[in-house]
Motif scaffolding. Structure first.
Motif, mmCIF file in Angstrom:
data_model
loop_
_atom_site.group_PDB
_atom_site.id
_atom_site.type_symbol
_atom_site.label_atom_id
_atom_site.label_comp_id
_atom_site.label_asym_id
_atom_site.label_seq_id
_atom_site.Cartn_x
_atom_site.Cartn_y
_atom_site.Cartn_z
ATOM 1 N N LEU A 27 -20.564 57.045 -76.672
ATOM 2 C CA LEU A 27 -19.614 57.969 -77.304
ATOM 3 C C LEU A 27 -18.205 57.448 -77.080
ATOM 4 O O LEU A 27 -17.932 56.772 -76.096
ATOM 5 C CB LEU A 27 -19.760 59.363 -76.688
ATOM 6 N N PHE A 28 -17.301 57.770 -78.012
ATOM 7 C CA PHE A 28 -15.904 57.372 -77.841
ATOM 8 C C PHE A 28 -15.290 58.334 -76.838
ATOM 9 O O PHE A 28 -15.133 59.516 -77.131
ATOM 10 C CB PHE A 28 -15.173 57.414 -79.178
ATOM 11 N N GLU A 50 -15.103 59.404 -91.639
ATOM 12 C CA GLU A 50 -13.738 58.899 -91.888
ATOM 13 C C GLU A 50 -13.798 57.500 -92.461
ATOM 14 O O GLU A 50 -13.077 57.161 -93.398
ATOM 15 C CB GLU A 50 -12.981 58.831 -90.563
ATOM 16 N N MET A 51 -14.666 56.670 -91.858
ATOM 17 C CA MET A 51 -14.787 55.290 -92.313
ATOM 18 C C MET A 51 -15.262 55.244 -93.759
ATOM 19 O O MET A 51 -14.966 54.331 -94.492
ATOM 20 C CB MET A 51 -15.780 54.519 -91.436
ATOM 21 N N ARG A 52 -16.035 56.267 -94.139
ATOM 22 C CA ARG A 52 -16.537 56.325 -95.511
ATOM 23 C C ARG A 52 -15.579 57.073 -96.426
ATOM 24 O O ARG A 52 -15.915 57.344 -97.569
ATOM 25 C CB ARG A 52 -17.909 56.999 -95.515
ATOM 26 N N PHE A 59 -16.189 60.327 -87.060
ATOM 27 C CA PHE A 59 -15.711 58.944 -87.187
ATOM 28 C C PHE A 59 -16.356 58.203 -88.363
ATOM 29 O O PHE A 59 -15.665 57.601 -89.191
ATOM 30 C CB PHE A 59 -15.962 58.193 -85.880
ATOM 31 N N GLY A 60 -17.684 58.272 -88.438
ATOM 32 C CA GLY A 60 -18.391 57.550 -89.492
ATOM 33 C C GLY A 60 -18.024 58.056 -90.880
ATOM 34 O O GLY A 60 -17.949 57.289 -91.839
ATOM 35 N N LEU A 67 -26.696 52.077 -91.261
ATOM 36 C CA LEU A 67 -27.762 52.519 -90.386
ATOM 37 C C LEU A 67 -27.156 53.424 -89.308
ATOM 38 O O LEU A 67 -26.031 53.216 -88.881
ATOM 39 C CB LEU A 67 -28.438 51.323 -89.716
ATOM 40 N N ALA A 109 -21.273 46.576 -90.305
ATOM 41 C CA ALA A 109 -20.520 47.771 -90.694
ATOM 42 C C ALA A 109 -20.940 48.299 -92.060
ATOM 43 O O ALA A 109 -20.697 49.439 -92.405
ATOM 44 C CB ALA A 109 -19.027 47.468 -90.676
ATOM 45 N N HIS A 124 -12.419 58.976 -75.656
ATOM 46 C CA HIS A 124 -11.121 59.616 -75.871
ATOM 47 C C HIS A 124 -11.148 60.575 -77.054
ATOM 48 O O HIS A 124 -10.125 61.117 -77.428
ATOM 49 C CB HIS A 124 -10.060 58.545 -76.073
ATOM 50 N N MET A 125 -12.317 60.757 -77.668
ATOM 51 C CA MET A 125 -12.407 61.657 -78.816
ATOM 52 C C MET A 125 -13.292 62.851 -78.463
ATOM 53 O O MET A 125 -14.223 62.722 -77.668
ATOM 54 C CB MET A 125 -13.018 60.939 -80.015
ATOM 55 N N ILE A 139 -23.949 60.495 -91.059
ATOM 56 C CA ILE A 139 -23.629 59.554 -92.139
ATOM 57 C C ILE A 139 -24.820 59.385 -93.088
ATOM 58 O O ILE A 139 -24.793 58.548 -93.978
ATOM 59 C CB ILE A 139 -23.189 58.174 -91.593
ATOM 60 N N ARG A 182 -23.829 62.123 -84.421
ATOM 61 C CA ARG A 182 -22.931 61.113 -84.963
ATOM 62 C C ARG A 182 -23.698 60.107 -85.819
ATOM 63 O O ARG A 182 -23.198 59.644 -86.850
ATOM 64 C CB ARG A 182 -22.232 60.387 -83.805
ATOM 65 N N ALA A 183 -24.930 59.774 -85.382
ATOM 66 C CA ALA A 183 -25.716 58.810 -86.139
ATOM 67 C C ALA A 183 -26.289 59.440 -87.407
ATOM 68 O O ALA A 183 -26.422 58.783 -88.426
ATOM 69 C CB ALA A 183 -26.835 58.259 -85.259
#
Lengths: 269, 293, 346
Positions: free
Chosen positions: C86-87, C101-103, C98-99, C77, C73, C89-90, C150, C146-147
Motif C-alpha cells: 500500500l502507498f 486516476e491513472m486511467r 490511484f489506478g 492486471l 503499466a 502516505h495515502m 480497475i 485497489r486491485a
C-alpha cells in the motif's frame, strides 16, 4: 540489561565534561562584559553579540555560508537522488566502482581536495568565484546527501513501486507519486546533513575563498590567526546555536545515530 | 520468495542513465582536478618565474631528502597515532557505558557526545585555545588546584595540546563506530557468560571486547586518517611553527605560493593515507573474516 | 477460447533456470492457483505475467494479444502483493483511487467506484484511514480493493494471505472466494499452502523446481497425484512398493500379504499411493503392528510398522473402539482409493 556501576558513572561524567567543556567555554566567554577574554561570573552582557553588527565582514561571511550551504545541498541532491535510485534499483556493471567513486570525497583529505579544486578552478578561469565554491561544496557534501537518500531508497518496499506500475502509472508518475514521498525523509535529512557539512567546512574552502567569497569558518579562522578576542567567541556561540538547532531537528525527525551511521544498503528503516 | 531485480540490458541502461549526471560531475570535478594536482607536483617553480609546466622530480626529491619534511610527516603521524589511541582508550568504555544506559538518557547522552561532530571545528578548537590559554588557562588552574601538577604545563603551540584537541574532535567517530558494533551484540550472550560464573570484568574482556574489536578498529582507521589530514586544529593549537602535512601544504599554496611543492606534499599525504587505510582494512577483513560471513 | 495463455514460457537467471516450459490456458472466470514450495518458480511465473520480469522464451497472450511486448503499466492486471504494497502516505480511499486516476476516470465516477470497492471488501467508512493505522487484515482488504477497482482482466494474488494469522486467513479465504465468484474475475493465486489452494481454486498448478508437476482440479491433484512430489506436497500419503504377478492369466497386484486384481497394463514393480484417511483396519490385508496411537479430537492418528515399511492411518473418531498400541492389524483400502505409478528409481 544491567545498570552501570558507580565507577562507570564517574567515568561517564568526566567524559561528558571533556566533550562539552570547549563548547561551553566558548559560549560562556561570549557573554563577558569585559573588553578582553574572561569568564564572566556575576555580570553577563550581550555587548559582543551587539558588536557583531559593526563587523560587516562577519555578517557578510555568514550570508555567504548560508547561501552556499543551501544552494550546494540542493544541487547535490539533484545529482544524488537519481544516483541513489540507480545504485539501489538497478544491477549494472561497474555499480560498486561507481558507489566507491561517489563516496570518495569522504576518503580524500579535504586539504587535497582544496588544492585540487584551487588548481582546477584557477586553470578554468573561475578561481575565487562563488560559482567555484558552489561546485566544490556540491562535490564535498554529495556523499552525505547520497548516503541518506540511498539508505531510504534501499529500505523502501519495492513492491509499492510495482503496485503503482501495475495500476497504470508510468515511470515519472511512479517516482513523483510513490517513490519520492517514501524517500522524502531521507532526502530532507540528507539535505540537512549536507547543509551542516557545507556550513562548517574550513579545510577545503580556505583554498578557494577570496575576500569577497569568504565563508564564516574561513573568516573566523583568519581572525583567530591574528588574535583571539571575545568577538570571535560570540560569532562561534552563534554558529554553535544554529548548528545545535539543525542537529536537534535532525535528531527529532530521523534519529541522529541513524543519520551518522547510515550506509547505503544496511540502514533499512 | 522475494521480488528479484531484473538484470536485463534495458534496466542496466536506465540505471546508468540515472547515475550519469553524478558520474559526469565526479569525473569533471574530482578525477580531473586530482590528476592535475598529481601533474602539478612534477612542475617546476621559482620565486620570480612562477610555475613552469615541465616534468621534473625536484619537489619529490626535496621532500624525500630534506629532514624538515621528514620531521613534519613524522609529527603528523605521531600526533594522529596518539589521538587515535586516546579516542580508543576513552571512547570504547564510554560507548559501552552509553549502550547500557536506559531509555531517554541513552538518547540524550548520545546526542551530547556525537553532536559535537557537526559543530564547527573552528568553534570547538577555539574552545580548547581558551581552555589551554597560556599559563593561567582553565585547564592549568584546575590541575594545579587539584594538586596534580605543581607548575603550569604548556598546551598551546605544543604537540600535547594538538593531540588533546584532536582526540576531542575525533572522539565522536570512535564512539559511533563502537556503538554501532555494540548494537549488533546479542545482550543474552553477556547474560549467558554471567550465568556460567564469569565476573563482569571477564565478560567485558572475554565476551564483549572480542566481538566489538572490528568496530574499534574501523573507528581507529577513521580517526587516524582524519587526524593525519586535519587542518584547523593543528593550525590553531600548533600555531605557525608546529607544522603538520595539511598546514604545510596550506602555507606552500597560500603564503609561499610554491604550488608544485605544496601539491607534492598533498599528494604524498594522500598516497600514504590511502595505503595505510586500504592496507589496514584488508588486514582487519582477513582477521575477522569469519565474523562477517 | 481461453483468456490467458502461456505457451512454453521459461525464465533463467544466468545459468540458473527458474521456470521451464510453462504452458497453461486460463479460461474466463477461472480461479487458478500456482502451488509449490518456495523457489519452485511460481512467483517468477506470476511476475512474468505481471510484466516485472521478461520471459527468457515462450509467449504469453491475453485475449489473443501478445503480453510480453506490453509494458506492465499497460497490461491492466490487478495485483495484490505479499506485503500488500500500500502507498503509506495515502489514505485507503486514495490508495484505491490511484489506478482510476491513472486511467483518467472522471472524479465523480472515481469517488463512486472507490466507495463501492471499499464496501465490497467490507471497509465502508474506512476511506480516510491511513494504512499505518489499519490491521493486517484491513490492509489486505484495501490492497484487494485497489486491485479490483480497475476491473482487471486478470487478478494476480502473490501469497496475499501468508502474513495473516490462521483464524483470519480462513475468514479471508472464504471472503476472497465469494468476491471472486460474484465478480467473475479471472484470478491467479500464488501460494505454498495446499489447503488454501484446494479451498479456493477451480484448478491447481502444482510446481516444483521450475517445472509443472500437475495441472488439475483440487480433487484430481489430491486423489490422482501425477508424481510422488504432488502426492506428498498435498497432504500426508502412504506409499508401498507392489509387484504385478501373473498366475493362470490373471494379473494380481501384491504387496506383502495384501493383494488385489491388477489394473490393465500394469507390469513389474509399481508404487501404490493411498491417503491415510482411506485406510481401514480389517481381518486380512497388509499386515502390521501399531507403533503409536495419538488422539486428535475428531480423529485418531496411528503409526504402523507394516511388511512394506511404515504407514500412517487416520480413523474418524466415530465412537467405535480402536486398536491399541502394539496390536497387530491388517490394513485394507478400496481399489478406487489408491493410485498407481510405475516405480522409477527415485
Amino acid at each position: 540489561m544491567s545498570r552501570n556501576g558507580p565507577a562507570a558513572l564517574v567515568f561517564h561524567t568526566l567524559f561528558v565534561v571533556f566533550m562539552v567543556a570547549p563548547i561551553v567555554v566558548v559560549c560562556w566567554v561570549a557573554f563577558t562584559p569585559e573588553g578582553f577574554l574572561s569568564i564572566p561570573t556575576t555580570n553577563f552582557s550581550l555587548r559582543w553579540f551587539k558588536a557583531l553588527a559593526n563587523y560587516p565582514e562577519f555578517v557578510h561571511a555568514f550570508a555567504v555560508s548560508l547561501w552556499l550551504g543551501a544552494l550546494s545541498s540542493c544541487v547535490a541532491l539533484l545529482f544524488a537522488v537519481p544516483a541513489a535510485l540507480a545504485l539501489s534499483r538497478y544491477q549494472f556493471r561497474g555499480r560498486d566502482a561507481l558507489s566507491a567513486l561517489f563516496l570518495s570525497p569522504l576518503m580524500i583529505p579535504h586539504v587535497v581536495l582544496g588544492i585540487a579544486f584551487l588548481r582546477f578552478f584557477t586553470s578554468a578561469g573561475i578561481g575565487g568565484t562563488f560559482l567555484a565554491l558552489v561546485i566544490a561544496h556540491v562535490v564535498v557534501v554529495f556523499p552525505f546527501a547520497l548516503r541518506l537518500t540511498l539508505a531510504a531508497a534501499t529500505g523502501m518496499d519495492r513492491s509499492v513501486e510495482m503496485a503503482a506500475i501495475s495500476l497504470g502509472a508510468d515511470g515519472w508518475t511512479m517516482f513523483r507519486r510513490v517513490t519520492l514521498p517514501a524517500i522524502l525523509p531521507g532526502i530532507v535529512s540528507g539535505w540537512m546533513l549536507a547543509f551542516i557539512q557545507s556550513f562548517d567546512d574550513l579545510t577545503m574552502t580556505i583554498f578557494l575563498a577570496t575576500p569577497g567569497t569568504e565563508t564564516l569558518p574561513v573568516r573566523m579562522f583568519l581572525y583567530i590567526q591574528d588574535n583571539i578576542d571575545p568577538l570571535v567567541t560570540s560569532v562561534s556561540a552563534s554558529v554553535i546555536a544554529i548548528t545545535m538547532t539543525v542537529l536537534i531537528l535532525l535528531d527529532r525527525c530521523y534519529g541522529l545515530d541513524r543519520v551518522l551511521t547510515a550506509k547505503g544498503g544496511d540502514a533499512g528503516r | 520468495m522475494s521480488t528479484t531485480v531484473s538484470a536485463n540490458p534495458s534496466d542496466a541502461r536506465t540505471g546508468l542513465t540515472l547515475a550519469l549526471p553524478a558520474l559526469m560531475l565526479f569525473t569533471g570535478v574530482v578525477v580531473i582536478p586530482l590528476a592535475m594536482t598529481v601533474l602539478l607536483s612534477f612542475h617546476d617553480w621559482g620565486q620570480y618565474k612562477g610555475i613552469e609546466p615541465v616534468f621534473i622530480l625536484k619537489n619529490w626529491i626535496e621532500i624525500v631528502s630534506d629532514p624538515y619534511y621528514a620531521e613534519m610527516f613524522w609529527r603528523t603521524f605521531r600526533v594522529a597515532v596518539l589521538a587515535t589511541l586516546i579516542t580508543a582508550v576513552f571512547g570504547v568504555p564510554e560507548a559501552y557505558i552509553l549502550n547500557r544506559m536506559q531509555g531517554p538518557w541513552k538518547g540524550l547522552f548520545l546526542l551530547i557526545i556525537i553532536g559535537p561532530l557537526l559543530i564547527s571545528v573552528v568553534a570547538r578548537t577555539l574552545g580548547w585555545a581558551l581552555l589551554f590559554g597560556g599559563n593561567n588557562g582553565l585547564v592549568n588552574k584546575l590541575l594545579m588546584t587539584s594538586g596534580l601538577i605543581a607548575s603550569p604545563l604548556r598546551f598551546m603551540f605544543t604537540e600535547t595540546g594538538m593531540v588533546i584537541a584532536l582526540a576531542h574532535a575525533m572522539m565522536p567517530f570512535m564512539v559511533l563506530a563502537v556503538w554501532t558494533a555494540l548494537q549488533r551484540l546479542d545482550p543474552q550472550v553477556e547474560n549467558a557468560a554471567l550465568s556460567l560464573g564469569a565476573g563482569s570484568f571477564t565478560v567485558i574482556r572475554r565476551i564483549v571486547l572480542p566481538q566489538i574489536m572490528p568496530g574499534v578498529l574501523s573507528g581507529a582507521i577513521i580517526v587516524f586518517s582524519l587526524s593525519a589530514s586535519a587542518f584547523a586544529t593543528p593550525a590553531i593549537i600548533g600555531g605557525r611553527r608546529l607544522k603538520v602535512a595539511a598546514t604545510l601544504a596550506y602555507d606552500e599554496f597560500l603564503n609561499t605560493l610554491n604550488w608544485p611543492l605544496g601539491a607534492a606534499v598533498a599528494v604524498l599525504l594522500l598516497i600514504a593515507l590511502v595505503l595505510i587505510v586500504v592496507g589496514s582494512n584488508a588486514l582487519i577483513e582477513r582477521r575477522y573474516q569469519e565474523m562477517f560471513r | 477460447m481461453s483468456l490467458l495463455e502461456l505457451d512454453r514460457v521459461g525464465k533463467s537467471f544466468g545459468p540458473n533456470t527458474a521456470v521451464e516450459e510453462f504452458s497453461l490456458a486460463v479460461t474466463k472466470g477461472e480461479f487458478i492457483s500456482f502451488l509449490g514450495p518456495s523457489g519452485c518458480g511460481k512467483t517468477t511465473t506470476l511476475q512474468m505475467i505481471a510484466g516485472f520480469l521478461d520471459p527468457s522464451h515462450g509467449t504469453i497472450r491475453l485475449e489473443g494479444k501478445d503480453l510480453v511486448a506490453m509494458p506492465p503499466a499497460k497490461r491492466g492486471l490487478g495485483i495484490v502483493f505479499q506485503s500488500y504494497a500500500l502507498f503509506p502516505h495515502m489514505t485507503a480511499a486514495e490508495n484505491v483511487a490511484f489506478g482510476l486516476e491513472m486511467r483518467k476516470v472522471p472524479r465523480d465516477e472515481r469517488d463512486e467506484r472507490v466507495r463501492k470497492a471499499l464496501a465490497l471488501v467490507g471497509l465502508a467508512g474506512y476511506e480516510g484511514r491511513h494504512p499505518r493505522r489499519m490491521s493486517g487484515g484491513q490492509q489486505q482488504r484495501v490492497a484487494l480493493a485497489r486491485a479490483l477497482v480497475i476491473r482487471p482482466s486478470v487478478l494476480l494474488l502473490d501469497e496475499p494471505l501468508s502474513n495473516l494469522d490462521a483464524r483470519l486467513r480462513e475468514d479471508m479465504q472464504i471472503e476472497l472466494r465469494q468476491i471472486q465468484r460474484n465478480l467473475g474475475t479471472t484470478t491467479i493465486l500464488v501460494t505454498h499452502d495446499q489447503i488454501e489452494a484446494m479451498s479456493l481454486s477451480d484448478r491447481i498448478v502444482v510446481m516444483s523446481k521450475g517445472k509443472i508437476e500437475q495441472i488439475g482440479t483440487p480433487q484430481q491433484v489430491y486423489e490422482q497425484p501425477a508424481s510422488a512430489f504432488v502426492a506428498q506436497f498435498l497432504g500426508k500419503t502412504n506409499e508401498f512398493a507392489a509387484e504385478v504377478e501373473r498366475t493362470a492369466g490373471l494379473a494380481r497386484l501384491v504387496a506383502g500379504s495384501w493383494s488385489a486384481p491388477a489394473p490393465a497394463g500394469a507390469t513389474g514393480t509399481v508404487t501404490i499411493s493411498v491417503r491415510p484417511e482411506r485406510i481401514s483396519f480389517g481381518s486380512s490385508g497388509l499386515a502390521g503392528r501399531i507403533t503409536s496411537r495419538i488422539f486428535q479430537g475428531n480423529h485418531w492418528l496411528f503409526q504402523c510398522d507394516t511388511e512394506c515399511g511404515p504407514a500412517i492411518v487416520i480413523r474418524q473418531n466415530d465412537g467405535q473402539p480402536q486398536p491399541d498400541q502394539g496390536e497387530t492389524v491388517h490394513l485394507i483400502w478400496q481399489d478406487s482409493d489408491m493410485s498407481l505409478r510405475a516405480s522409477v528409481a527415485a
